[in-house]
Motif scaffolding. Structure first.
Motif, PDB file in Angstrom:
ATOM      1  N   UNK A 112      -3.051  45.047  37.135  1.00  0.00           N
ATOM      2  CA  UNK A 112      -3.252  45.098  35.681  1.00  0.00           C
ATOM      3  C   UNK A 112      -2.206  45.980  35.008  1.00  0.00           C
ATOM      4  N   UNK A 113      -1.876  47.098  35.647  1.00  0.00           N
ATOM      5  CA  UNK A 113      -0.868  48.009  35.078  1.00  0.00           C
ATOM      6  C   UNK A 113       0.515  47.356  35.059  1.00  0.00           C
ATOM      7  N   UNK A 114       0.832  46.576  36.102  1.00  0.00           N
ATOM      8  CA  UNK A 114       2.128  45.883  36.132  1.00  0.00           C
ATOM      9  C   UNK A 114       2.202  44.861  35.001  1.00  0.00           C
ATOM     10  N   UNK A 115       1.115  44.101  34.803  1.00  0.00           N
ATOM     11  CA  UNK A 115       1.109  43.101  33.724  1.00  0.00           C
ATOM     12  C   UNK A 115       1.299  43.795  32.373  1.00  0.00           C
ATOM     13  N   UNK A 116       0.605  44.909  32.177  1.00  0.00           N
ATOM     14  CA  UNK A 116       0.732  45.665  30.923  1.00  0.00           C
ATOM     15  C   UNK A 116       2.165  46.152  30.751  1.00  0.00           C
ATOM     16  N   UNK A 117       2.736  46.703  31.832  1.00  0.00           N
ATOM     17  CA  UNK A 117       4.110  47.212  31.793  1.00  0.00           C
ATOM     18  C   UNK A 117       5.094  46.108  31.396  1.00  0.00           C
ATOM     19  N   UNK A 118       4.908  44.914  31.970  1.00  0.00           N
ATOM     20  CA  UNK A 118       5.853  43.827  31.694  1.00  0.00           C
ATOM     21  C   UNK A 118       5.854  43.449  30.218  1.00  0.00           C
ATOM     22  N   UNK A 119       4.711  43.596  29.561  1.00  0.00           N
ATOM     23  CA  UNK A 119       4.648  43.240  28.128  1.00  0.00           C
ATOM     24  C   UNK A 119       5.356  44.266  27.261  1.00  0.00           C
ATOM     25  N   UNK A 120       5.708  45.438  27.847  1.00  0.00           N
ATOM     26  CA  UNK A 120       6.357  46.493  27.050  1.00  0.00           C
ATOM     27  C   UNK A 120       7.877  46.453  27.172  1.00  0.00           C
ATOM     28  N   UNK A 121       8.406  45.597  28.074  1.00  0.00           N
ATOM     29  CA  UNK A 121       9.859  45.601  28.301  1.00  0.00           C
ATOM     30  C   UNK A 121      10.592  44.909  27.158  1.00  0.00           C
ATOM     31  N   UNK A 122      11.821  45.360  26.952  1.00  0.00           N
ATOM     32  CA  UNK A 122      12.663  44.760  25.943  1.00  0.00           C
ATOM     33  C   UNK A 122      14.025  44.517  26.560  1.00  0.00           C
ATOM     34  N   UNK A 123      14.641  43.324  26.489  1.00  0.00           N
ATOM     35  CA  UNK A 123      14.079  42.151  25.805  1.00  0.00           C
ATOM     36  C   UNK A 123      12.811  41.642  26.490  1.00  0.00           C
ATOM     37  N   UNK A 124      12.029  40.881  25.728  1.00  0.00           N
ATOM     38  CA  UNK A 124      10.731  40.458  26.213  1.00  0.00           C
ATOM     39  C   UNK A 124      10.842  39.559  27.438  1.00  0.00           C
ATOM     40  N   UNK A 125       9.949  39.780  28.393  1.00  0.00           N
ATOM     41  CA  UNK A 125       9.937  38.996  29.624  1.00  0.00           C
ATOM     42  C   UNK A 125       9.003  37.795  29.418  1.00  0.00           C
ATOM     43  N   UNK A 126       9.568  36.592  29.599  1.00  0.00           N
ATOM     44  CA  UNK A 126       8.745  35.383  29.515  1.00  0.00           C
ATOM     45  C   UNK A 126       8.420  34.830  30.897  1.00  0.00           C
ATOM     46  N   UNK A 127       9.329  35.088  31.844  1.00  0.00           N
ATOM     47  CA  UNK A 127       9.197  34.522  33.189  1.00  0.00           C
ATOM     48  C   UNK A 127       9.505  35.599  34.211  1.00  0.00           C
ATOM     49  N   UNK A 128       8.608  35.769  35.164  1.00  0.00           N
ATOM     50  CA  UNK A 128       8.800  36.803  36.178  1.00  0.00           C
ATOM     51  C   UNK A 128       8.602  36.177  37.555  1.00  0.00           C
ATOM     52  N   UNK A 129       9.378  36.661  38.532  1.00  0.00           N
ATOM     53  CA  UNK A 129       9.238  36.189  39.901  1.00  0.00           C
ATOM     54  C   UNK A 129       8.409  37.168  40.710  1.00  0.00           C
ATOM     55  N   UNK A 130       7.828  36.682  41.789  1.00  0.00           N
ATOM     56  CA  UNK A 130       6.964  37.528  42.613  1.00  0.00           C
ATOM     57  C   UNK A 130       7.351  37.436  44.085  1.00  0.00           C
ATOM     58  N   UNK A 131       7.618  38.591  44.676  1.00  0.00           N
ATOM     59  CA  UNK A 131       7.736  38.690  46.133  1.00  0.00           C
ATOM     60  C   UNK A 131       6.497  39.426  46.614  1.00  0.00           C
ATOM     61  N   UNK A 132       5.682  38.774  47.414  1.00  0.00           N
ATOM     62  CA  UNK A 132       4.405  39.365  47.825  1.00  0.00           C
ATOM     63  C   UNK A 132       3.957  38.737  49.133  1.00  0.00           C
ATOM     64  N   UNK A 133       2.873  39.274  49.696  1.00  0.00           N
ATOM     65  CA  UNK A 133       2.337  38.669  50.922  1.00  0.00           C
ATOM     66  C   UNK A 133       1.713  37.313  50.599  1.00  0.00           C
ATOM     67  N   UNK A 134       1.561  36.515  51.636  1.00  0.00           N
ATOM     68  CA  UNK A 134       0.910  35.214  51.470  1.00  0.00           C
ATOM     69  C   UNK A 134      -0.505  35.400  50.912  1.00  0.00           C
ATOM     70  N   UNK A 135      -1.161  36.494  51.311  1.00  0.00           N
ATOM     71  CA  UNK A 135      -2.514  36.756  50.830  1.00  0.00           C
ATOM     72  C   UNK A 135      -2.560  37.020  49.335  1.00  0.00           C
ATOM     73  N   UNK A 136      -1.610  37.826  48.848  1.00  0.00           N
ATOM     74  CA  UNK A 136      -1.553  38.118  47.414  1.00  0.00           C
ATOM     75  C   UNK A 136      -1.272  36.843  46.631  1.00  0.00           C
ATOM     76  N   UNK A 137      -0.344  36.030  47.151  1.00  0.00           N
ATOM     77  CA  UNK A 137      -0.009  34.760  46.483  1.00  0.00           C
ATOM     78  C   UNK A 137      -1.240  33.851  46.475  1.00  0.00           C
ATOM     79  N   UNK A 138      -1.848  33.691  47.650  1.00  0.00           N
ATOM     80  CA  UNK A 138      -2.985  32.785  47.782  1.00  0.00           C
ATOM     81  C   UNK A 138      -4.152  33.195  46.865  1.00  0.00           C
ATOM     82  N   UNK A 139      -4.368  34.527  46.755  1.00  0.00           N
ATOM     83  CA  UNK A 139      -5.484  35.013  45.943  1.00  0.00           C
ATOM     84  C   UNK A 139      -5.205  34.901  44.447  1.00  0.00           C
ATOM     85  N   UNK A 140      -3.950  34.611  44.085  1.00  0.00           N
ATOM     86  CA  UNK A 140      -3.637  34.431  42.671  1.00  0.00           C
ATOM     87  C   UNK A 140      -3.763  35.707  41.851  1.00  0.00           C
ATOM     88  N   UNK A 141      -3.540  36.859  42.501  1.00  0.00           N
ATOM     89  CA  UNK A 141      -3.780  38.135  41.828  1.00  0.00           C
ATOM     90  C   UNK A 141      -2.880  38.329  40.611  1.00  0.00           C
TER      91      UNK A 141
END
Lengths: 242, 242
Positions: A112-141
């Motif tokens: 939740x904190x990462x999502x909040x942080x991303x909304x504060x960046x300038x220029x605004x982030x519309x698309x972000x990539x994710x490197x994570x474990x298969x579990x994190x990806x699968x769980x859709x966190x």
């Protein structure tokens, strides 16, 4: 004469997932806490239980549910005097809904904190990539939190996830990471930026241990650092309200 | 299916003195623990209380006695399930005799372990130099243990202790250490080797954070690493009995 604590907050870290990431997280928390002497720092209790069953395996149906271990760790932290819990493991956040109502302490939600942080960046982030474990990806966190923030999430393809990201995470956990590990992660990140990612989330606490930020040509977001910053703000230890 | 711990030992770290040294100590413990997955690592509970009054000031008569804080931390660790206590702060060992009989757990004595380690080196060490806080020096902590081992201890002169060692330790605690800090510590070490020290003890857990081992032309002994090795051996987690 006694030395009163500057804050009544006692940070509880539910860690060990893995242990190197926990050590790295605590070092980050200390390094960003403002102060000039030991006594300016936050009292912290860390329960680092590396025997907690693998979170990704549980999410993929290949291993035991770590929930009882997480509940036990939460109890240890509460009894030790913690006033808030931080969990420096992305994948473990899949189990936060199972423990949040039972540990008796607020949990600062890293994703939740990462999502909040991303909304504060300038220029605004519309698309972000994710490197994570298969579990994190699968769980859709991250998907869940970024959807709420209106940010599009890009995931590695199946081959990149398996042969680059998962391989690299296991190397860090085994302590065998090297230049080849860094190259695997850098290549996976570049595939995401080539598809339009304006930032890449290092969405497993092992990843920043294997990949340098300067190997990626867009901002590399470190959730452990974002979580540490949230804790410092919360404890009122920050000199600014950033 | 549950994942049984490989050992019943739960490491208790009484830390926060300072917090960066505690993070560094835990990272060292993780890095030297043999294993290829999270689950091979030792369960660890860390009580990091940076509000513990300054140990050197207490020993020099300039501040409150930290003993009540140390006893409280020991209680937290015992109640959290720790089976052994490690204190990654040299100066705090001056207070170990005040707490050892009260915490209800064995304490692995960092300074005793360093003295033991020095007797195992080849070629044999007859003379060793010490970089440490004024409190550690004043309390004679290393003197006492090295005397028993028949090793002669060399201390910095008063000016070097004050202007080089103490200044550098404070810089690390303030997070302001830089190349100048490293140069101060290297110079203090060189003064000791010039007087015949065959090894130098980095006898304050902040010192290895400010001084690289390759800046000293004799072995630089890191008590935190020696303590971590002693814990791993004790827990039976080592693959060899070294």
């Amino acid at each position: 004469m006694s030395v009163p604590a500057r804050t009544s907050e006692v940070i509880g870290i539910l860690g060990g997932m893995g242990p190197a990431a926990t050590a790295d997280f605590y070092a980050k928390l200390v390094s960003i806490t403002p102060g000039t002497s030991d006594q300016d720092h936050l009292r912290t209790v860390i329960w680092s239980d590396p025997t907690i069953p693998d979170r990704s395996e549980a999410l993929l149906g290949d291993g035991p549910d770590p929930t009882p271990w997480l509940l036990d760790g939460g109890r240890v932290l509460r009894e030790a005097g913690a006033t808030v819990i931080a969990i420096p493991c992305n994948t473990a956040h899949a189990f936060v809904p199972h423990i949040a109502g039972h540990v008796g302490l607020p949990i600062v939600h890293m994703i939740g904190e990462v999502a909040r942080h991303l909304t504060t960046l300038s220029p605004r982030i519309h698309t972000v990539g994710l490197l994570a474990t298969a579990g994190t990806v699968r769980a859709g966190l991250y998907q869940e939190w970024l959807d709420r923030s209106g940010i599009r999430l890009l995931l590695p393809g199946a081959a990149s996830q398996d042969q680059e990201v998962t391989t690299a995470v296991h190397a860090v956990k085994a302590g065998t990471h090297d230049d080849r590990t860094a190259a695997l992660l850098a290549r996976a990140a570049q595939r995401l930026t080539a598809r339009g990612a304006q930032a890449v989330i290092a969405g497993c606490t092992e990843i920043p241990l294997g990949l340098r930020a300067d190997a990626v040509d867009v901002p590399l977001v470190d959730p452990a650092l974002i979580l540490a910053q949230a804790l410092v703000r919360r404890a009122g230890a920050a000199h600014t309200t950033g």
